[in-house]
Enzyme design. Structure first.
Site, PDB file in Angstrom:
ATOM      1  N   ARG A 184       0.772  -1.284  -0.191  1.00 10.89           N
ATOM      2  CA  ARG A 184      -0.135  -0.101  -0.086  1.00 10.89           C
ATOM      3  C   ARG A 184       0.908   1.325   0.010  1.00 10.89           C
ATOM      4  O   ARG A 184       1.931   1.290   0.773  1.00 10.89           O
ATOM      5  CB  ARG A 184      -0.855  -0.087   1.190  1.00 10.89           C
ATOM      6  CG  ARG A 184      -2.167  -1.092   1.438  1.00 10.89           C
ATOM      7  CD  ARG A 184      -3.070  -0.486   0.016  1.00 10.89           C
ATOM      8  NE  ARG A 184      -4.195  -1.637   0.203  1.00 10.89           N
ATOM      9  CZ  ARG A 184      -4.268  -2.695  -0.727  1.00 10.89           C
ATOM     10  NH1 ARG A 184      -3.336  -3.078  -1.319  1.00 10.89           N
ATOM     11  NH2 ARG A 184      -5.333  -3.639  -0.470  1.00 10.89           N
ATOM     12  N   GLU A 221      -4.316   7.404  -5.125  1.00 13.94           N
ATOM     13  CA  GLU A 221      -4.304   6.549  -6.516  1.00 13.94           C
ATOM     14  C   GLU A 221      -5.401   6.950  -7.429  1.00 13.94           C
ATOM     15  O   GLU A 221      -6.641   6.913  -6.843  1.00 13.94           O
ATOM     16  CB  GLU A 221      -4.472   4.910  -6.151  1.00 13.94           C
ATOM     17  CG  GLU A 221      -3.159   4.462  -5.715  1.00 13.94           C
ATOM     18  CD  GLU A 221      -3.320   3.073  -5.259  1.00 13.94           C
ATOM     19  OE1 GLU A 221      -4.361   2.384  -5.158  1.00 13.94           O
ATOM     20  OE2 GLU A 221      -2.286   2.127  -4.555  1.00 13.94           O
ATOM     21  N   HIS A 230      -1.735   0.161  -9.431  1.00 15.30           N
ATOM     22  CA  HIS A 230      -2.313  -0.901  -8.517  1.00 15.30           C
ATOM     23  C   HIS A 230      -2.919  -2.030  -9.271  1.00 15.30           C
ATOM     24  O   HIS A 230      -4.158  -2.099  -9.385  1.00 15.30           O
ATOM     25  CB  HIS A 230      -3.313  -0.185  -7.476  1.00 15.30           C
ATOM     26  CG  HIS A 230      -3.764  -0.971  -6.268  1.00 15.30           C
ATOM     27  ND1 HIS A 230      -3.982  -0.223  -5.095  1.00 15.30           N
ATOM     28  CD2 HIS A 230      -3.523  -2.225  -6.130  1.00 15.30           C
ATOM     29  CE1 HIS A 230      -4.029  -1.489  -4.311  1.00 15.30           C
ATOM     30  NE2 HIS A 230      -4.069  -2.472  -4.721  1.00 15.30           N
TER      31      HIS A 230
HETATM   32  O1  LIG Z   1      -5.352  -7.790  -2.497  1.00 14.30           O
HETATM   33  C1  LIG Z   1      -5.276  -6.713  -2.352  1.00 14.30           C
HETATM   34  O2  LIG Z   1      -5.184  -6.283  -1.448  1.00 14.30           O
HETATM   35  C2  LIG Z   1      -4.896  -5.763  -3.474  1.00 14.30           C
HETATM   36  O3  LIG Z   1      -4.430  -4.921  -3.409  1.00 14.30           O
HETATM   37  C3  LIG Z   1      -5.574  -6.464  -4.798  1.00 14.30           C
HETATM   38  O4  LIG Z   1      -5.475  -5.242  -5.610  1.00 14.30           O
END
Ligand SMILES: O=C(O)C(=O)CO
Length: 366
Positions: free
Chosen positions: A283, A312, A331
C-alpha cells in the site's frame, strides 16, 4: 372424463409440493415426465447485490456473469439512478479497494445489507468496526491474490533493474539511436533481495527470487518455520535495519496498519544502499512518499518501482510522475484474467454464505 380426472390428480400430486413450502420440490425432470413446462427459476428468488464498480464494461462482463449466477446484480451507476427503490433490497455489497466503496452514506441507505464482500486481501479502505456495528459482516479474498501480486513484484523489480520500459520507448522511436550505455541495468541474478512482510505474498516473492539465484533476507513480525525458510533459502532479519542495509532490492509486502504506516521514511531510506531499488506492491501509505521523493532526487537510493501510491491515481502534476528513476503501475497487482475470476468467485462464495447464514470462508475478524 375419467382419464382427465386421473391426469389432474397426477398433476396435482406432482405440483403440490412446489407451492407448499417446506415440502419436497418437484424437479424439472419430473415436470417433463408429465408434460408440464419447466418451472422457471424466478429472478426474485436470488438475493440482491450491489456491485460498487466503475470499471470498463468489457472487463466487467465475465465478472458480472459470476456474480449474476447467485445474485440479482445492480451496478453502482444504475443504483444511483434509483437508490430508494434498490436500497432496501440489497443484501450484499461487492467492493474493490477503489472508490466508490463502502462509505457510510451508502451503507446507511442499505437497511437489509448483510455483507460487504471485498475483492482483494487488503481491507484498509474499509472501516470494519463501523461496518460490523451495523450488523454487517466483512469478507476478503486471501490466498487467491498471492501469485499474481508476487509476479507483479518480480515484474516491477526486473523492469526497473533492466530498464525495460525505457528500452521499449527507445525501440519504437525511429528518431532515437540505441546506445547500450544509456540502458545500463542492475544485475538481478545473484543480488540480495530483502522482503519486508513474509505472509503469503512475501513468501511467493521469495520463491521467485530463489529462481533468480538471489540471496533472500526477510523481516516479519513472526519468524517463519525452519522448513519454510529452508525451502526458499530465506534468512530472517529480526531487525529490519539489517535487511535495509544489505539488500539490493527491498520489496514491501506488508498489510497497511497503524504499525506499518510510513514504515519506510527518511531514516530507513538512508540506511539503504545508494545502488538499491525500492519495490512497493503493498500500500502506498507504507512509504513516506515525501521522504521517498527526496531520496530519489538526491541519490540516497537508485530507483523505485511502485504499484501503489497515495493517492491513487497520483495527480497529473505529482513530482513522482516526472522522475526518471521511478517506474509506476496503477495498483494492478492482481489484475490478470485468472486472478480476477478467482477473486470474484471467492467474493461470491463469501457473500452467499453470509446471506444463507452458513459457514463463511473468509470473514474479516478484528
Ligand atoms: O489484494 C489486495 O489487497 C489488492 O491490493 C488487490 O488489488
Amino acid at each position: 372424463m375419467m382419464r382427465r380426472v386421473h391426469f389432474a390428480r397426477r398433476v396435482t400430486k406432482l405440483w403440490a409440493p412446489v407451492e407448499a413450502p417446506g415440502l419436497l420440490k418437484v424437479t424439472n425432470l419430473q415436470r417433463s415426465a408429465c408434460h408440464l413446462p419447466p418451472k422457471k427459476v424466478m429472478a426474485e428468488e436470488k438475493p440482491w447485490a450491489l456491485f460498487s464498480e466503475v470499471g470498463g464494461e468489457g472487463y466487467l462482463e465475465g465478472v458480472i456473469g459470476i456474480m449474476k449466477q447467485h445474485f440479482q446484480l445492480i451496478c453502482h451507476k444504475d443504483f444511483l439512478m434509483n437508490p430508494l427503490e434498490y436500497g432496501p433490497k440489497i443484501q450484499a455489497l461487492f467492493v474493490w479497494n477503489c472508490h466508490p466503496s463502502a462509505e457510510p452514506s451508502l451503507l446507511t441507505s442499505l437497511p437489509s445489507l448483510k455483507v460487504v464482500a471485498n475483492g482483494g486481501v487488503g481491507i484498509d479502505h474499509l472501516d470494519v468496526s463501523y461496518i460490523n456495528s451495523l450488523g454487517v459482516k466483512v469478507t476478503n479474498t486471501p490466498g487467491v491474490v498471492s501469485a499474481a501480486t508476487a509476479d507483479m513484484a518480480m515484474g516491477l523489480l526486473l523492469a526497473s533493474a533492466r530498464k525495460i520500459v525505457e528500452g521499449h520507448l527507445i525501440s519504437i522511436d525511429p528518431k532515437t539511436t540505441y546506445l547500450p550505455s544509456s540502458l545500463m541495468g542492475v544485475e538481478v541474478s545473484g543480488s540480495t533481495l530483502g522482503i519486508i512482510g513474509m505472509g503469503n505474498i512475501g513468501y511467493k516473492i521469495a520463491q521467485r527470487g530463489k529462481g533468480f539465484d538471489m540471496r533472500i533476507l526477510y523481516h516479519n513480525r513472526t519468524r517463519r518455520c525452519l522448513e519454510d525458510e529452508e525451502a526458499v533459502g530465506a534468512i530472517y532479519c529480526k531487525n529490519m535495519d539489517d535487511l535495509l542495509k544489505e539488500s539490493d532490492f527491498v520489496v514491501l509486502a506488508v498489510n497497511l496498519s497503524p504499525e506499518t504506516k510510513h514504515l519506510i521514511g527518511h531514516r530507513e531510506l538512508a540506511l539503504m544502499k545508494d545502488t538499491a531499488t525500492l519495490v512497493n506492491i503493498s500500500r502506498g501509505l507504507v512509504v513516506d512518499q515525501e521522504a521517498l521523493l527526496n531520496a530519489l532526487r538526491s541519490g540516497v537510493i537508485q530507483a523505485a518501482a511502485l504499484d501503489v501510491t497515495y493517492p491513487e491515481p497520483l495527480p497529473r502534476d505529482h513530482p513522482l510522475l516526472s522522475l526518471p528513476n521511478v517506474l509506476l503501475t496503477p495498483h494492478a497487482g492482481t489484475n490478470t484474467n485468472t486472478t480476477v475470476r478467482k477473486m470474484v468467485q471467492l467474493m461470491v462464495e463469501n457473500a452467499v454464505a453470509v446471506v444463507k447464514g452458513s459457514q463463511v470462508p473468509n470473514e474479516v475478524k478484528l
